[in-house]
Design a protein around this motif. Structure first.
Motif, PDB file in Angstrom:
ATOM      1  N   MET A   1      48.425  45.710  32.038  1.00  0.00           N
ATOM      2  CA  MET A   1      47.475  44.701  31.624  1.00  0.00           C
ATOM      3  C   MET A   1      47.853  43.354  32.227  1.00  0.00           C
ATOM      4  N   PRO A   2      46.873  42.647  32.765  1.00  0.00           N
ATOM      5  CA  PRO A   2      47.171  41.350  33.355  1.00  0.00           C
ATOM      6  C   PRO A   2      47.531  40.320  32.288  1.00  0.00           C
ATOM      7  N   SER A   3      48.572  39.556  32.529  1.00  0.00           N
ATOM      8  CA  SER A   3      48.877  38.444  31.641  1.00  0.00           C
ATOM      9  C   SER A   3      49.505  37.336  32.472  1.00  0.00           C
ATOM     10  N   PHE A   4      49.615  36.193  31.870  1.00  0.00           N
ATOM     11  CA  PHE A   4      50.161  35.049  32.578  1.00  0.00           C
ATOM     12  C   PHE A   4      51.627  35.288  32.921  1.00  0.00           C
ATOM     13  N   THR A   5      52.082  34.673  33.990  1.00  0.00           N
ATOM     14  CA  THR A   5      53.464  34.875  34.431  1.00  0.00           C
ATOM     15  C   THR A   5      54.410  33.808  33.917  1.00  0.00           C
ATOM     16  N   ASN A   6      53.875  32.663  33.511  1.00  0.00           N
ATOM     17  CA  ASN A   6      54.735  31.602  32.976  1.00  0.00           C
ATOM     18  C   ASN A   6      53.925  30.735  32.022  1.00  0.00           C
ATOM     19  N   GLN A   7      54.619  29.859  31.305  1.00  0.00           N
ATOM     20  CA  GLN A   7      53.957  29.050  30.279  1.00  0.00           C
ATOM     21  C   GLN A   7      52.940  28.077  30.848  1.00  0.00           C
ATOM     22  N   ASN A   8      53.063  27.714  32.103  1.00  0.00           N
ATOM     23  CA  ASN A   8      52.117  26.777  32.698  1.00  0.00           C
ATOM     24  C   ASN A   8      50.747  27.403  32.945  1.00  0.00           C
ATOM     25  N   PHE A 117      29.121  30.710  28.894  1.00  0.00           N
ATOM     26  CA  PHE A 117      28.802  30.279  30.246  1.00  0.00           C
ATOM     27  C   PHE A 117      30.057  29.836  31.012  1.00  0.00           C
ATOM     28  N   LEU A 118      31.170  29.637  30.283  1.00  0.00           N
ATOM     29  CA  LEU A 118      32.418  29.256  30.929  1.00  0.00           C
ATOM     30  C   LEU A 118      33.166  30.455  31.527  1.00  0.00           C
ATOM     31  N   PHE A 119      32.814  31.671  31.126  1.00  0.00           N
ATOM     32  CA  PHE A 119      33.518  32.852  31.618  1.00  0.00           C
ATOM     33  C   PHE A 119      33.499  32.932  33.152  1.00  0.00           C
ATOM     34  N   PRO A 120      32.344  32.786  33.816  1.00  0.00           N
ATOM     35  CA  PRO A 120      32.354  32.857  35.279  1.00  0.00           C
ATOM     36  C   PRO A 120      33.152  31.717  35.926  1.00  0.00           C
ATOM     37  N   ILE A 121      33.169  30.570  35.264  1.00  0.00           N
ATOM     38  CA  ILE A 121      33.939  29.440  35.795  1.00  0.00           C
ATOM     39  C   ILE A 121      35.428  29.751  35.706  1.00  0.00           C
ATOM     40  N   TYR A 122      35.856  30.336  34.593  1.00  0.00           N
ATOM     41  CA  TYR A 122      37.254  30.737  34.429  1.00  0.00           C
ATOM     42  C   TYR A 122      37.644  31.748  35.507  1.00  0.00           C
ATOM     43  N   ILE A 123      36.791  32.738  35.723  1.00  0.00           N
ATOM     44  CA  ILE A 123      37.063  33.756  36.742  1.00  0.00           C
ATOM     45  C   ILE A 123      37.158  33.114  38.120  1.00  0.00           C
ATOM     46  N   ASP A 124      36.248  32.193  38.425  1.00  0.00           N
ATOM     47  CA  ASP A 124      36.307  31.482  39.711  1.00  0.00           C
ATOM     48  C   ASP A 124      37.593  30.668  39.838  1.00  0.00           C
ATOM     49  N   ASP A 125      38.033  30.042  38.733  1.00  0.00           N
ATOM     50  CA  ASP A 125      39.286  29.283  38.766  1.00  0.00           C
ATOM     51  C   ASP A 125      40.456  30.198  39.118  1.00  0.00           C
ATOM     52  N   LEU A 126      40.487  31.401  38.542  1.00  0.00           N
ATOM     53  CA  LEU A 126      41.552  32.354  38.866  1.00  0.00           C
ATOM     54  C   LEU A 126      41.505  32.731  40.343  1.00  0.00           C
ATOM     55  N   LYS A 127      40.309  33.045  40.818  1.00  0.00           N
ATOM     56  CA  LYS A 127      40.146  33.447  42.229  1.00  0.00           C
ATOM     57  C   LYS A 127      40.552  32.310  43.158  1.00  0.00           C
ATOM     58  N   ASN A 128      40.095  31.095  42.854  1.00  0.00           N
ATOM     59  CA  ASN A 128      40.411  29.943  43.703  1.00  0.00           C
ATOM     60  C   ASN A 128      41.899  29.627  43.739  1.00  0.00           C
ATOM     61  N   ALA A 129      42.599  29.984  42.669  1.00  0.00           N
ATOM     62  CA  ALA A 129      44.050  29.761  42.612  1.00  0.00           C
ATOM     63  C   ALA A 129      44.820  30.937  43.207  1.00  0.00           C
ATOM     64  N   GLY A 130      44.103  31.939  43.722  1.00  0.00           N
ATOM     65  CA  GLY A 130      44.755  33.105  44.294  1.00  0.00           C
ATOM     66  C   GLY A 130      45.388  33.999  43.242  1.00  0.00           C
ATOM     67  N   ARG A 131      44.869  33.956  42.023  1.00  0.00           N
ATOM     68  CA  ARG A 131      45.439  34.731  40.928  1.00  0.00           C
ATOM     69  C   ARG A 131      44.597  35.967  40.627  1.00  0.00           C
ATOM     70  N   ASP A 132      44.325  36.751  41.655  1.00  0.00           N
ATOM     71  CA  ASP A 132      43.601  37.998  41.466  1.00  0.00           C
ATOM     72  C   ASP A 132      44.354  38.951  40.555  1.00  0.00           C
ATOM     73  N   ASP A 133      45.672  38.740  40.411  1.00  0.00           N
ATOM     74  CA  ASP A 133      46.465  39.573  39.511  1.00  0.00           C
ATOM     75  C   ASP A 133      46.048  39.415  38.049  1.00  0.00           C
ATOM     76  N   LEU A 134      45.333  38.338  37.731  1.00  0.00           N
ATOM     77  CA  LEU A 134      44.879  38.104  36.355  1.00  0.00           C
ATOM     78  C   LEU A 134      43.459  38.603  36.088  1.00  0.00           C
ATOM     79  N   LEU A 135      42.784  39.043  37.137  1.00  0.00           N
ATOM     80  CA  LEU A 135      41.412  39.511  36.952  1.00  0.00           C
ATOM     81  C   LEU A 135      41.405  40.867  36.249  1.00  0.00           C
ATOM     82  N   VAL A 136      40.500  40.982  35.273  1.00  0.00           N
ATOM     83  CA  VAL A 136      40.387  42.227  34.498  1.00  0.00           C
ATOM     84  C   VAL A 136      39.265  43.062  35.080  1.00  0.00           C
TER      85      VAL A 136
END
Length: 136
Positions: A1-8, A117-136
């Motif tokens: 399951m994807p989860s954050f890697t650090n507190q930041n 309506f924020l869900f797609p923005i959150y997903i885009d933020d993950l993608k833009n940060a190169g955090r595909d590892d967090l995508l479900v």
């Protein structure tokens, strides 16, 4: 399951989505009007973020917030990440004990449907940060 890697990660991604929500002409005033100062405490890894809705501010921890939280939500970072991708029903997660709440939480929970309506923005933020590892 994807989860954050650090507190930041919690501050960056969940805090970031609230910074955007505060600027939204419809949702911003609704959030501010709740009067809620929400402490989101997560595990795996241990992390927290304070969402000061009346003042439209985000703080990386309760120690950094000049305002004491009046509501708390506790969950794993996996649950928080999946929620912001539209994969968790908050009411059901609370009933199952995956999310624990205390304080003036009801005002915040009434707004959960408004945040979809924020869900797609959150997903885009993950993608833009190169955090595909967090995508479900």
């Amino acid at each position: 399951m994807p989860s954050f890697t650090n507190q930041n990660d919690l501050y960056t991604f969940v805090g970031g989505i609230f910074e955007k929500a505060y600027q939204d002409p419809e949702l911003g005033p609704k959030l501010s009007g709740t009067g809620a100062v929400l402490l989101v405490k997560c595990s795996d890894p241990d992390s927290e973020v304070v969402l000061d809705m009346p003042n439209k501010k985000v703080y990386p921890s309760a120690a950094d917030s000049p305002v004491a939280p009046n509501a708390t939500m506790r969950m794993s970072t996996d649950t928080a990440n999946r929620f912001w991708q539209g994969k968790v029903n908050m009411t059901l997660a609370m009933a199952k004990g995956q999310v624990k709440t205390e304080g003036a939480i009801m005002k915040v929970l009434k707004l959960v449907p408004s945040t979809k309506f924020l869900f797609p923005i959150y997903i885009d933020d993950l993608k833009n940060a190169g955090r595909d590892d967090l995508l479900v």
